[in-house]
Write an enzyme that holds these catalytic residues in place. Structure first.
Site, PDB file in Angstrom:
ATOM      1  N   GLY A  46       0.839  -1.181   0.000  1.00  0.00           N
ATOM      2  CA  GLY A  46       0.000   0.000   0.000  1.00  0.00           C
ATOM      3  C   GLY A  46       0.874   1.230   0.000  1.00  0.00           C
ATOM      4  N   GLN A  51       3.260  10.023   1.122  1.00  0.00           N
ATOM      5  CA  GLN A  51       4.539   9.305   1.296  1.00  0.00           C
ATOM      6  C   GLN A  51       5.549   9.644   0.211  1.00  0.00           C
ATOM      7  OE1 GLN A  51       2.640   5.208   2.089  1.00  0.00           O
ATOM      8  NE2 GLN A  51       4.618   5.149   3.125  1.00  0.00           N
ATOM      9  N   CYS A  91       6.236   0.251   7.732  1.00  0.00           N
ATOM     10  CA  CYS A  91       5.852   1.311   6.799  1.00  0.00           C
ATOM     11  C   CYS A  91       7.097   1.702   6.011  1.00  0.00           C
ATOM     12  CB  CYS A  91       5.328   2.503   7.593  1.00  0.00           C
ATOM     13  SG  CYS A  91       4.893   3.911   6.569  1.00  0.00           S
ATOM     14  N   LEU A  92       6.929   1.889   4.708  1.00  0.00           N
ATOM     15  CA  LEU A  92       8.062   2.276   3.863  1.00  0.00           C
ATOM     16  C   LEU A  92       8.635   3.631   4.297  1.00  0.00           C
ATOM     17  CD1 LEU A  92       6.488   1.207   0.474  1.00  0.00           C
ATOM     18  CD2 LEU A  92       8.420   0.095   1.622  1.00  0.00           C
ATOM     19  N   HIS A 133      -4.181   1.754   7.574  1.00  0.00           N
ATOM     20  CA  HIS A 133      -2.818   2.289   7.618  1.00  0.00           C
ATOM     21  C   HIS A 133      -2.661   3.439   6.610  1.00  0.00           C
ATOM     22  CE1 HIS A 133       1.729   1.611   7.912  1.00  0.00           C
ATOM     23  NE2 HIS A 133       1.602   2.392   6.848  1.00  0.00           N
ATOM     24  N   GLU A 134      -3.149   3.213   5.384  1.00  0.00           N
ATOM     25  CA  GLU A 134      -2.970   4.230   4.337  1.00  0.00           C
ATOM     26  C   GLU A 134      -3.847   5.452   4.585  1.00  0.00           C
ATOM     27  OE1 GLU A 134      -0.417   3.748   2.718  1.00  0.00           O
ATOM     28  OE2 GLU A 134      -0.221   1.604   3.037  1.00  0.00           O
ATOM     29  N   HIS A 137      -2.245   7.728   6.906  1.00  0.00           N
ATOM     30  CA  HIS A 137      -1.246   8.596   6.255  1.00  0.00           C
ATOM     31  C   HIS A 137      -1.892   9.895   5.773  1.00  0.00           C
ATOM     32  CE1 HIS A 137       2.559   6.482   6.140  1.00  0.00           C
ATOM     33  NE2 HIS A 137       2.012   5.380   5.653  1.00  0.00           N
TER      34      HIS A 137
HETATM   35 NI    NI Z   1       2.884   3.500   5.683  1.00  0.00          NI
END
Ligand code: NI
Length: 166
Positions: A46, A51, A91-92, A133-134, A137
Site C-alpha cells: 500500500g 509518502q 511502513c516504507l 494504515h494508508e 497517512h
Molecule cells: Ni505507511
C-alpha cells in the site's frame, strides 16, 4: 512512468493532513501510475500520496502484492469499523521499524475510483489493515503514533536513527 522518492520519518509531509481531491486532472492520473509503480518497486502492499510528498487524499493498495491487481482510492473515508486485529506492521516511510498495531478487523469504506465513481465496500483482515494504515497517512498519522508507551519505548532507537539521518 517514474519511480518516486519515498519520504521518511520525520519528514513533515508525513505529519500533515492531506487535501481532498476536487477533480482528477490528467497529471493526477500520471501521478497515480507513478505511485503504483513506486509501491511495487518498494515491495509495498500500500502507499499513500503524502509518502511521496504529494499532500492529496489518494491511496493505492495491493493486498495480493500483484501487479495489475492494485486498487486506487481517492478521498477514502472509513464509514464503519468493527472487531479488532493485532498484527505486526511496518511502513516504507519508517524503514527498519516494526511493531504490533491494533486495528479494526473489518471496515466499510467510501471512496472515489479512477472514473470518479463513488464506491462503498467492505474489507476485512489484511485488506482492512492496509486501508486503515494508508488512510492514517492521509491524516498525517503513522503506525508509530498508534503504539502504547512500552512499544513506543522499544522502537525509540529506530526512530532516533531515522531522525539523525534526516
Ligand atoms: Ni505507511
Amino acid at each position: 512512468m517514474a519511480i518516486l522518492k519515498v519520504k521518511t520519518y520525520p519528514d513533515e509531509v508525513l505529519a500533515k493532513r492531506s487535501a481532498e481531491v476536487e477533480l482528477l486532472r490528467p497529471e493526477d492520473l500520471e501521478f497515480i501510475k507513478d505511485l503504483i509503480e513506486t509501491m511495487f518497486q518498494s515491495d509495498g502492499v500500500g502507499m499513500a500520496a503524502p509518502q511521496v510528498g504529494v499532500s492529496k487524499r489518494i491511496i493505492v493498495i495491493s493486498p495480493e502484492a500483484k501487479k495489475g491487481k492494485e486498487k486506487v482510492y481517492i478521498n477514502p473515508e472509513i464509514l464503519l469499523q468493527s472487531g479488532t486485529q493485532l498484527k505486526e506492521e511496518g511502513c516504507l516511510s519508517v524503514p527498519g521499524v516494526t511493531a504490533e498495531v491494533r486495528r479494526a478487523k473489518t471496515v466499510k469504506i467510501r471512496a472515489r475510483d479512477l472514473e470518479w465513481k463513488e464506491t462503498v465496500f467492505e474489507a476485512e483482515n489484511l485488506e482492512a489493515r492496509i486501508l486503515q494504515h494508508e488512510i492514517d497517512h492521509l491524516d498525517g498519522k503513522l503506525f508509530i503514533d498508534r503504539l502504547g508507551f512500552n512499544q513506543r519505548r522499544e522502537i525509540l532507537p529506530g526512530l532516533k536513527m531515522l531522525r539523525s539521518k534526516s
